[in-house]
Design a protein around this motif. Sequence first.
Motif, PDB file in Angstrom:
ATOM      1  N   PHE A  55      47.427  39.251  51.332  1.00  0.00           N
ATOM      2  CA  PHE A  55      46.001  38.664  50.609  1.00  0.00           C
ATOM      3  C   PHE A  55      45.579  39.770  49.692  1.00  0.00           C
ATOM      4  N   LEU A  56      45.527  41.060  49.861  1.00  0.00           N
ATOM      5  CA  LEU A  56      44.989  41.892  48.866  1.00  0.00           C
ATOM      6  C   LEU A  56      45.886  41.897  47.816  1.00  0.00           C
ATOM      7  N   LYS A  57      47.121  41.913  47.968  1.00  0.00           N
ATOM      8  CA  LYS A  57      48.077  41.914  47.003  1.00  0.00           C
ATOM      9  C   LYS A  57      48.123  40.777  46.004  1.00  0.00           C
ATOM     10  N   GLN A  58      47.744  39.755  46.687  1.00  0.00           N
ATOM     11  CA  GLN A  58      47.706  38.598  46.001  1.00  0.00           C
ATOM     12  C   GLN A  58      46.324  38.522  45.177  1.00  0.00           C
ATOM     13  N   MET A  59      45.326  38.816  45.711  1.00  0.00           N
ATOM     14  CA  MET A  59      43.855  39.015  44.697  1.00  0.00           C
ATOM     15  C   MET A  59      44.042  40.040  43.798  1.00  0.00           C
ATOM     16  N   SER A  61      46.578  41.001  42.079  1.00  0.00           N
ATOM     17  CA  SER A  61      47.582  40.158  40.969  1.00  0.00           C
ATOM     18  C   SER A  61      46.658  39.406  40.316  1.00  0.00           C
ATOM     19  N   SER A  62      46.028  38.385  41.237  1.00  0.00           N
ATOM     20  CA  SER A  62      45.023  37.499  40.307  1.00  0.00           C
ATOM     21  C   SER A  62      44.061  38.249  39.606  1.00  0.00           C
ATOM     22  N   LYS A  63      43.406  39.274  40.009  1.00  0.00           N
ATOM     23  CA  LYS A  63      42.570  39.864  39.221  1.00  0.00           C
ATOM     24  C   LYS A  63      43.160  40.785  37.980  1.00  0.00           C
ATOM     25  N   LYS A  64      44.439  40.951  38.086  1.00  0.00           N
ATOM     26  CA  LYS A  64      45.188  41.471  36.686  1.00  0.00           C
ATOM     27  C   LYS A  64      45.335  40.417  35.750  1.00  0.00           C
ATOM     28  N   MET A  65      45.563  39.125  36.280  1.00  0.00           N
ATOM     29  CA  MET A  65      46.064  38.087  35.497  1.00  0.00           C
ATOM     30  C   MET A  65      44.630  37.766  34.663  1.00  0.00           C
ATOM     31  N   GLY A 238      35.862  32.785  54.130  1.00  0.00           N
ATOM     32  CA  GLY A 238      35.203  34.048  54.172  1.00  0.00           C
ATOM     33  C   GLY A 238      35.777  35.252  53.527  1.00  0.00           C
ATOM     34  N   GLN A 239      37.041  35.491  53.727  1.00  0.00           N
ATOM     35  CA  GLN A 239      37.983  36.476  52.937  1.00  0.00           C
ATOM     36  C   GLN A 239      37.872  36.250  51.451  1.00  0.00           C
ATOM     37  N   GLN A 240      37.895  34.954  50.808  1.00  0.00           N
ATOM     38  CA  GLN A 240      37.889  34.920  49.526  1.00  0.00           C
ATOM     39  C   GLN A 240      36.312  35.126  48.913  1.00  0.00           C
ATOM     40  N   HIS A 241      35.399  34.721  49.578  1.00  0.00           N
ATOM     41  CA  HIS A 241      34.103  34.968  49.227  1.00  0.00           C
ATOM     42  C   HIS A 241      33.742  36.522  49.244  1.00  0.00           C
ATOM     43  N   TRP A 242      34.483  37.218  50.088  1.00  0.00           N
ATOM     44  CA  TRP A 242      34.219  38.514  50.390  1.00  0.00           C
ATOM     45  C   TRP A 242      34.911  39.436  49.116  1.00  0.00           C
ATOM     46  N   TYR A 244      35.694  38.015  46.057  1.00  0.00           N
ATOM     47  CA  TYR A 244      35.250  37.363  44.807  1.00  0.00           C
ATOM     48  C   TYR A 244      33.849  38.273  44.627  1.00  0.00           C
ATOM     49  N   SER A 245      32.835  38.113  45.482  1.00  0.00           N
ATOM     50  CA  SER A 245      31.785  38.678  45.445  1.00  0.00           C
ATOM     51  C   SER A 245      31.866  40.343  45.074  1.00  0.00           C
ATOM     52  N   ARG A 246      32.922  40.890  45.635  1.00  0.00           N
ATOM     53  CA  ARG A 246      32.895  42.158  45.157  1.00  0.00           C
ATOM     54  C   ARG A 246      33.685  42.712  43.909  1.00  0.00           C
ATOM     55  N   HIS A 247      34.505  41.439  43.500  1.00  0.00           N
ATOM     56  CA  HIS A 247      34.956  41.525  42.132  1.00  0.00           C
ATOM     57  C   HIS A 247      34.940  40.376  41.353  1.00  0.00           C
ATOM     58  N   PRO A 248      33.854  40.377  40.783  1.00  0.00           N
ATOM     59  CA  PRO A 248      33.417  39.224  39.881  1.00  0.00           C
ATOM     60  C   PRO A 248      34.401  38.848  38.636  1.00  0.00           C
TER      61      PRO A 248
END
Length: 309
Positions: A55-59, A61-65, A238-242, A244-248
């Motif tokens: 999940f962290l790897k996915q997020m 990668s999404s942040k870099k995109m 809950g995981q995604q909300h956590w 997204y809130s830390r990485h706007p």
Amino acid sequence: MDFAWLNWLYTAIAQVITWIHQAYSTFINPASGLNWALTIITLTVIMRILIFPLFLKQMRSSKKMQELAPKVQELRKRYKNDKQRMNQEVMALYQGAGANPLGGCLPILAQFPIFISMFTVLQAIANGTATKYGMTQAVVDSAKQAHIFSAGISETFFSAQAVTSKVIIGVFVAVSSLTTFLTVRQSVTRSMQQMPDNPMAQQQKILMYISPLFAFFSLNFPLGLILYWVTTNLWTLGQQHWFYSRHPMPQFDAKGNVIPEKAKPGLLARFRKTPPVEEAPEPEPEQPKIVRNQPSRQSRSKRTGSKKS
């Protein structure tokens, strides 16, 4: 849906279910619905913790995109008449930055064998054949006797005989449908914010509204499996909300460069009582020195007005 090459995974899942059930059986009736509900929820949480690195790897990668979004938009405008060249340039940009557009599939692919295994084991419990995966007959019997709000955990909507059981399973299916919609909506909304001109935006919207309908296929699933699906949806929310809130969403300057985020305080820092830092007062501007001119002392002759003879 019984894949023979996954028998080793079925056996492993059945063994983990047995261990968790035995642990709860030390203080809860082995045949109670509470015991089996907690067993399924605990198994779900364990599985989600194991795939948390994916999940962290996915997020990430999404942040870099997201950070590359302005450059991607520029490439699309530059090569709007050459789709093949545009796709090549966009993929080269992603690869150079270490972003993987397919990274979002990793958690789903990891969960699929677990979902199949849960379905197979629970179906085997309902049929009384779970002993072939290493379960004892006593554990199988306790699962068949367990009921959650009067509905058996191994019952499906169509196999249940009592009306109350059908209602309970129907409610769980509705909750499963709702949590599926909220999970997909949360992800699609973030994706559309990330790339407003994404040509797949319309397809993502359609997927967001169609996805809850797939949950109604769970009418053919045992209640225990529906409980697993609801739990994993709530965990994902809950995981995604956590994250997204830390990485706007990243902010960009006029040149399209990412503005660095301000570091957020950790969880301990929020509860730690630290005195406010007092700012040093600004020095007052120096006042010009006032020079007092003292009158010069006159001689006695000048004071009396006498002249020397």
